[in-house]
Design an enzyme around this catalytic site. Structure first.
Site, PDB file in Angstrom:
ATOM      1  N   GLY A 146       0.823  -1.209   0.000  1.00  0.00           N
ATOM      2  CA  GLY A 146       0.000   0.000   0.000  1.00  0.00           C
ATOM      3  C   GLY A 146       0.852   1.252   0.000  1.00  0.00           C
ATOM      4  CB  CYS A 147       0.114   4.700   1.083  1.00  0.00           C
ATOM      5  SG  CYS A 147       0.941   6.288   1.273  1.00  0.00           S
TER       6      CYS A 147
END
Length: 235
Positions: free
Chosen positions: A58-59
């Site tokens: 993810g981020c």
């Protein structure tokens, strides 16, 4: 996801301008809950004092922030892996068609924290390994769950651990994390480094990432260090 990318860029500009506090009510969604899992039955055996590992989940702001608080980690750099050097730029990667994943390169001392322990933290705290091509509010292949083993030993340990966790049904859904060929890591732009530490009131960080650091401290107190190892302090 173009709409989310636009919001992230807008808020990033506000953070840089020093007015991020005005956006504190902005919400992307609920943060992920940590999962208690067993350590890997198979781990690396090495006497080396420095090794690197690349994780995508993810981020990269939150993944970097978690690993920066792990004892034995010397450095954790946000960046891109899985694609070519000439497309390793935030704006291009965020379109989701470069092959890159937002990733974090972790440099660690295996005599203080093993590769297997980093995997345990990665799977249980840093992200949700059952979400396919997304992570919480972020959607797209650039937010996929992936490990980029840098040698055959890392490949063997990661593969065995995924099989172990799936066999034990450690999660309520199968793990979708892929082991991908390591073909280079490209550091992200300076504005993305140490983002969690520099912008602790940034709405995305408050909702999605600060809980991960708190869960690291709660679940792995012996592995947690209060002072993070920052990228920019070493520049």
């Amino acid at each position: 996801m173009k709409t989310l990318f636009t919001w992230r860029r807008t808020l990033l500009g506000l953070a840089a301008a020093g007015i991020i506090g005005q956006c504190s009510a902005f919400s992307f969604g609920a943060g992920e809950e940590a999962v208690i899992i067993p350590p890997p039955a198979l781990d690396e055996t090495t006497q080396a004092h420095s090794e690197t590992a690349v994780f995508a989940g993810g981020c990269f702001w939150g993944v970097q922030g978690v690993f920066q608080h792990v004892k034995g980690v010397k450095k954790a750099i946000s960046g891109y892996a899985g694609g070519a050097a000439n497309t390793a730029r935030y704006e291009q990667v965020s379109d989701g068609d470069t092959g890159h994943a937002e990733s974090v390169e972790v440099t660690f001392d295996p005599t203080q924290v093993s590769y297997g322990t980093l995997l345990q933290i990665y799977f249980s705290v840093a992200h949700n390994p059952t979400e396919l091509n997304r992570q919480g509010p972020d959607r797209g292949t650039q937010y996929r769950s992936a490990i980029f083993p840098e040698n055959s030993e890392q490949q063997r340990v990661a593969q065995a651990y995924i099989a172990q966790l799936d066999a034990a049904k450690s999660f309520n859904k199968p793990i979708v994390t892929k082991l991908e060929t390591y073909n280079g890591f490209y550091p992200a732009e300076e504005e993305h480094q140490d983002f969690l530490t520099e912008h602790p009131t940034y709405p995305y960080i408050v909702i999605n990432d600060l809980p991960k650091v708190a869960q690291l401290k709660q679940l792995y107190p012996e592995r947690y260090q209060e002072k993070p190892v920052l990228v920019k302090s070493g520049m």
